[in-house]
Scaffold this motif. Sequence first.
Motif, short mmCIF file in Angstrom:
data_model
loop_
_atom_site.label_atom_id
_atom_site.label_comp_id
_atom_site.label_asym_id
_atom_site.label_seq_id
_atom_site.Cartn_x
_atom_site.Cartn_y
_atom_site.Cartn_z
N GLU A 33 0.87 -1.19 0.20
CA GLU A 33 -0.23 0.07 0.35
C GLU A 33 0.84 0.98 0.07
N GLU A 37 1.05 4.50 -3.04
CA GLU A 37 0.62 5.72 -2.53
C GLU A 37 2.22 6.63 -2.73
N ASN A 38 2.87 5.84 -3.58
CA ASN A 38 4.60 6.72 -3.27
C ASN A 38 4.47 6.90 -5.07
N GLN A 42 5.07 4.78 -7.76
CA GLN A 42 3.86 4.39 -9.24
C GLN A 42 4.86 5.14 -11.20
#
Length: 386
Positions: A33, A37-38, A42
């Motif tokens: 997760e 979110e980074n 990504q």
Amino acid sequence: MVLAKRLPARPTRSTWFAPARRAPLRTLQREAEACLENPVAQFLVASLDGLVLLLDRHRQVLAVNAPVQALVGASAEALLGRRPGEVFGCVHAEEGPGGCGTSRACAHCGAVLAILEGQRTGRPARSECLLMLRSGDTTQCAEFEIAVNPLRVGRHELQAVLLHDVSPTKRRDALERLFFHDIANLMQGIRGWTDLLCAGDASTPQVADKLARLTSLLDRELHSYRAMVQAEHGNLRPSLREVLPLEILQDVRDLLARHAVGGSRPVLLRAAPAGPIRTDPELLSRVMLNLALNAAEAIRPGEPVTLSVHPVGDRMRFLVHNPGEIPKDIRSQIFLRSFSTKGGSGRGLGTYAVKLFGEKVLGGKVGFTTGPAGTTFWIDLDPLPA
């Protein structure tokens, strides 16, 4: 959880090489997760050209890009917690007590070595990785260039692993190296005997016999490379007929005697079953000749190469034996396409061709044993395939 059941069980013994410990499923999900979110993570997963895996400190997958999912036919969620060899189907991933990285063979894997080096130094690491991958009941060789880069996501120390499949280039280079090496050797022999004829240093019948043998070998080599290319593309079909096992052994003995390396190594034939088998005699002879040549190259002049065949269960086993033991550090790499013990000028495809023809085309099973008593390569065949 279904995913938890997909992860390999906790090992019951210590590893043969890399640490076997794995993170709990909840920890993996939390780190995955954080990756999603980074923005840097990504970007790496979405934008890099090649196969991308983000790994935790236990070498377990947290995220992969779309090309990886397409290649292995699995979602990112299904791959969570697996290690690289388990993702791609490395045959040695099942041999270690803790999965990928923990078998004896993993000590020579470029991917594992690069990942461990990156963890140890905290700096980027690069390597090449030669793999034997299993897909269902079949295996195939693959070659990758691998780059490992450290990545910090919050408080998590991760690694971004980028693999480029260089198998087509390696395949072409290996075939060209082998082709020019063997053809050059045969042409050197043809030129040598032609020079003797021109100089009057040999009788015409003697030279004619030698040239006929060499040109026959040249024609056989050309057919062999054409067949190898066809086999790799799945276009080679065996031409089955009944043949006596002893005929195969005699053919290989005669062919080996014509090669420069075989002339100084005696070839012994053991008694063979009297009944016929149904196979492709030319392909089987090619498989056995490759094994016999490798055996002859591995021993000293005067040491024997032994050819034999005997039933094993409901199959027929053809064997090639030579004195000497294969070093432990190269046993796991024997059947890889780009691996060679002979350096840049070596043959490099002998055992790979055996695996290709013997299993993919003839439908047999190829293997070897080695130890102080010597080395034996074998191929098991159904004596009467449909």
